[in-house]
Design an enzyme around this catalytic site. Structure first.
Site, PDB file in Angstrom:
ATOM      1  N   ASN A   9       0.878  -1.171   0.000  1.00  0.00           N
ATOM      2  CA  ASN A   9       0.000   0.000   0.000  1.00  0.00           C
ATOM      3  C   ASN A   9       0.915   1.220   0.000  1.00  0.00           C
ATOM      4  O   ASN A   9       1.480   1.571   1.032  1.00  0.00           O
ATOM      5  CB  ASN A   9      -0.892  -0.037   1.250  1.00  0.00           C
ATOM      6  CG  ASN A   9      -1.728   1.221   1.396  1.00  0.00           C
ATOM      7  OD1 ASN A   9      -1.815   2.038   0.485  1.00  0.00           O
ATOM      8  ND2 ASN A   9      -2.343   1.383   2.561  1.00  0.00           N
ATOM      9  N   TRP A  10       1.056   1.815  -1.170  1.00  0.00           N
ATOM     10  CA  TRP A  10       1.995   2.940  -1.291  1.00  0.00           C
ATOM     11  C   TRP A  10       1.461   4.203  -0.614  1.00  0.00           C
ATOM     12  O   TRP A  10       2.197   5.160  -0.419  1.00  0.00           O
ATOM     13  CB  TRP A  10       2.280   3.248  -2.764  1.00  0.00           C
ATOM     14  CG  TRP A  10       3.043   2.181  -3.494  1.00  0.00           C
ATOM     15  CD1 TRP A  10       3.511   0.985  -2.991  1.00  0.00           C
ATOM     16  CD2 TRP A  10       3.445   2.199  -4.879  1.00  0.00           C
ATOM     17  NE1 TRP A  10       4.167   0.277  -3.970  1.00  0.00           N
ATOM     18  CE2 TRP A  10       4.136   0.995  -5.144  1.00  0.00           C
ATOM     19  CE3 TRP A  10       3.283   3.113  -5.931  1.00  0.00           C
ATOM     20  CZ2 TRP A  10       4.660   0.692  -6.405  1.00  0.00           C
ATOM     21  CZ3 TRP A  10       3.797   2.818  -7.183  1.00  0.00           C
ATOM     22  CH2 TRP A  10       4.493   1.618  -7.410  1.00  0.00           C
ATOM     23  N   LYS A  11       0.180   4.231  -0.300  1.00  0.00           N
ATOM     24  CA  LYS A  11      -0.459   5.434   0.262  1.00  0.00           C
ATOM     25  C   LYS A  11      -0.179   6.632  -0.654  1.00  0.00           C
ATOM     26  O   LYS A  11      -0.071   6.448  -1.861  1.00  0.00           O
ATOM     27  CB  LYS A  11       0.002   5.663   1.707  1.00  0.00           C
ATOM     28  CG  LYS A  11      -0.179   4.381   2.546  1.00  0.00           C
ATOM     29  CD  LYS A  11      -0.026   4.598   4.021  1.00  0.00           C
ATOM     30  CE  LYS A  11      -0.239   3.266   4.736  1.00  0.00           C
ATOM     31  NZ  LYS A  11      -0.163   3.369   6.187  1.00  0.00           N
ATOM     32  N   HIS A  96      -9.448   1.198   4.554  1.00  0.00           N
ATOM     33  CA  HIS A  96      -8.205   1.403   5.298  1.00  0.00           C
ATOM     34  C   HIS A  96      -8.471   2.354   6.465  1.00  0.00           C
ATOM     35  O   HIS A  96      -9.277   3.282   6.349  1.00  0.00           O
ATOM     36  CB  HIS A  96      -7.124   1.970   4.372  1.00  0.00           C
ATOM     37  CG  HIS A  96      -5.786   1.971   5.026  1.00  0.00           C
ATOM     38  ND1 HIS A  96      -5.404   2.935   5.915  1.00  0.00           N
ATOM     39  CD2 HIS A  96      -4.772   1.079   4.965  1.00  0.00           C
ATOM     40  CE1 HIS A  96      -4.187   2.645   6.367  1.00  0.00           C
ATOM     41  NE2 HIS A  96      -3.782   1.522   5.814  1.00  0.00           N
ATOM     42  N   GLU A  98      -6.948   4.779   7.594  1.00  0.00           N
ATOM     43  CA  GLU A  98      -6.746   6.203   7.294  1.00  0.00           C
ATOM     44  C   GLU A  98      -7.963   6.773   6.572  1.00  0.00           C
ATOM     45  O   GLU A  98      -8.330   7.929   6.781  1.00  0.00           O
ATOM     46  CB  GLU A  98      -5.448   6.386   6.474  1.00  0.00           C
ATOM     47  CG  GLU A  98      -4.226   6.145   7.353  1.00  0.00           C
ATOM     48  CD  GLU A  98      -3.022   5.565   6.642  1.00  0.00           C
ATOM     49  OE1 GLU A  98      -2.945   5.625   5.405  1.00  0.00           O
ATOM     50  OE2 GLU A  98      -2.136   5.029   7.356  1.00  0.00           O
ATOM     51  N   GLU A 168      -5.688  -4.952  10.387  1.00  0.00           N
ATOM     52  CA  GLU A 168      -4.639  -3.977  10.679  1.00  0.00           C
ATOM     53  C   GLU A 168      -4.969  -3.266  11.987  1.00  0.00           C
ATOM     54  O   GLU A 168      -5.769  -2.315  11.997  1.00  0.00           O
ATOM     55  CB  GLU A 168      -4.549  -2.943   9.555  1.00  0.00           C
ATOM     56  CG  GLU A 168      -4.234  -3.536   8.197  1.00  0.00           C
ATOM     57  CD  GLU A 168      -3.660  -2.490   7.262  1.00  0.00           C
ATOM     58  OE1 GLU A 168      -2.502  -2.650   6.856  1.00  0.00           O
ATOM     59  OE2 GLU A 168      -4.354  -1.514   6.964  1.00  0.00           O
ATOM     60  N   GLY A 174       2.266   2.168  10.836  1.00  0.00           N
ATOM     61  CA  GLY A 174       3.233   3.253  10.702  1.00  0.00           C
ATOM     62  C   GLY A 174       3.883   3.659  12.013  1.00  0.00           C
ATOM     63  O   GLY A 174       4.518   4.702  12.089  1.00  0.00           O
ATOM     64  N   SER A 214       3.216  -2.188  10.455  1.00  0.00           N
ATOM     65  CA  SER A 214       4.656  -2.268  10.724  1.00  0.00           C
ATOM     66  C   SER A 214       5.246  -3.642  10.417  1.00  0.00           C
ATOM     67  O   SER A 214       6.137  -4.109  11.134  1.00  0.00           O
ATOM     68  CB  SER A 214       4.963  -1.842  12.156  1.00  0.00           C
ATOM     69  OG  SER A 214       4.549  -0.504  12.371  1.00  0.00           O
ATOM     70  N   GLY A 235       2.696  -1.154   4.291  1.00  0.00           N
ATOM     71  CA  GLY A 235       2.764   0.266   3.962  1.00  0.00           C
ATOM     72  C   GLY A 235       4.200   0.683   3.710  1.00  0.00           C
ATOM     73  O   GLY A 235       4.751   0.479   2.619  1.00  0.00           O
ATOM     74  N   GLY A 236       4.832   1.242   4.738  1.00  0.00           N
ATOM     75  CA  GLY A 236       6.183   1.798   4.610  1.00  0.00           C
ATOM     76  C   GLY A 236       7.175   0.890   3.888  1.00  0.00           C
ATOM     77  O   GLY A 236       7.915   1.343   3.003  1.00  0.00           O
TER      78      GLY A 236
HETATM   79  P1  PGA Z   1       2.701   0.200   7.686  1.00  0.00           P
HETATM   80  O1  PGA Z   1       1.258   0.430   7.037  1.00  0.00           O
HETATM   81  O2  PGA Z   1       3.225  -1.099   7.106  1.00  0.00           O
HETATM   82  O3  PGA Z   1       3.519   1.369   7.249  1.00  0.00           O
HETATM   83  O4  PGA Z   1       2.520   0.119   9.165  1.00  0.00           O
HETATM   84  C1  PGA Z   1       0.378  -0.638   6.843  1.00  0.00           C
HETATM   85  C2  PGA Z   1      -0.881  -0.126   6.225  1.00  0.00           C
HETATM   86  O5  PGA Z   1      -1.332   0.969   6.588  1.00  0.00           O
HETATM   87  O6  PGA Z   1      -1.480  -0.798   5.353  1.00  0.00           O
END
Ligand code: PGA
Length: 251
Positions: A9-11, A96, A98, A168, A174, A214, A235-236
């Site tokens: 997930n590049w966001k 998600h 967010e 999640e 994050g 994470s 994500g990251g």
């Molecule tokens: P993260 O994000 O791996 O940076 O914690 C995961 C996500 O939000 O899908």
């Protein structure tokens, strides 16, 4: 057939050129080093068309990170599921945390988005998870159950089988704070039981349930080793080909 999946997930990261470059890098790494799981990358909308051209989707599936809750019309700035589909993308991340926290997406909106995604033959990667206060109040199972019930339990068993779930815990996203393998397994087993109670064990056993929060090369293996953890939503660590490949290699 339950699949192991590592989905990125590049966001809101990478401009178009950088995104295409990363997709090409992954394509070359993974074609030389065939993954033992399904790999998906979730890019911003404007990247989808070019990223679809840059990868072989049998090797790397392409996903949007959202779609509109309306079919078409006067919704300035929105992107419909049909538009996502027309780029060549095959998946869409929905719900998600967010999107839930910053854009007011509730279970009712997500129910509609899921229907539109399925109508357009996109595979939803549907995110669920509790915030820290909910876990501390011991409400995490109830919260996750209601997220699934309210947004997804109207689906037929056949449609439900088209969904990928991603658990999640919001406190792990994050933050560098990962759920322990035991915490992940405990929740994933609970989710699978919730699905089994509604749709039967056979259907529940077919659903891929990913862990997100994470996840990185150093902890992916022990998370994915759990019987009910079928991969990760990353994500990251999906923003660097080397890190993402390190997680894929956990399978
Ligand atoms: P993260 O994000 O791996 O940076 O914690 C995961 C996500 O939000 O899908």
């Amino acid at each position: 057939m339950r699949q192991n999946i590592v989905a990125g997930n590049w966001k809101m990261n990478k401009n178009l050129q950088e995104g295409v470059e990363l997709a090409k890098e992954l394509q070359s790494i993974l074609s030389a080093n065939k993954p033992n799981c399904r790999v998906v990358i979730g890019t911003p909308f404007i990247h989808l068309t070019e990223v679809c051209k840059a990868v072989d989707q049998d090797l790397i599936g392409v996903s949007a990170q959202n779609c509109a809750d309306q079919e078409s019309g006067a919704y300035t700035g929105e992107v419909s599921a049909e538009m996502v589909k027309s780029t060549g993308a095959r998946y869409v991340i929905l719900g998600h945390s967010e999107r839930r926290a910053y854009y007011g997406e509730d279970n009712a909106i997500l129910k509609t988005k899921t229907d539109l995604a399925l109508k357009n033959e996109l595979t939803p990667i549907f995110c669920i998870g509790e915030v820290l206060e909910e876990r501390e109040a011991d409400k995490h199972f109830d919260i996750v159950k209601s997220q699934i019930e309210e947004a997804l339990f109207h689906l037929s068993a056949d449609d439900f089988k088209k969904i990928v779930l991603a658990y999640e815990p919001v406190w792990a996203i994050g933050t560098g704070k990962t759920a322990s393998p035991d915490q992940a397994q405990e929740m994933h087993a609970f989710i699978r039981k919730t699905l089994a109670d509604k749709y039967g064990k056979e259907v529940a056993d077919e659903i891929s349930i990913l862990y997100g929060g994470s996840c990185k090369p150093s902890n992916a293996k022990e998370l994915f080793a759990n019987p009910d953890v079928d991969g990760g939503l990353i994500g990251g660590a999906s923003l660097k080909a080397e890190d993402f490949q390190g997680i894929i290699a956990a399978f």
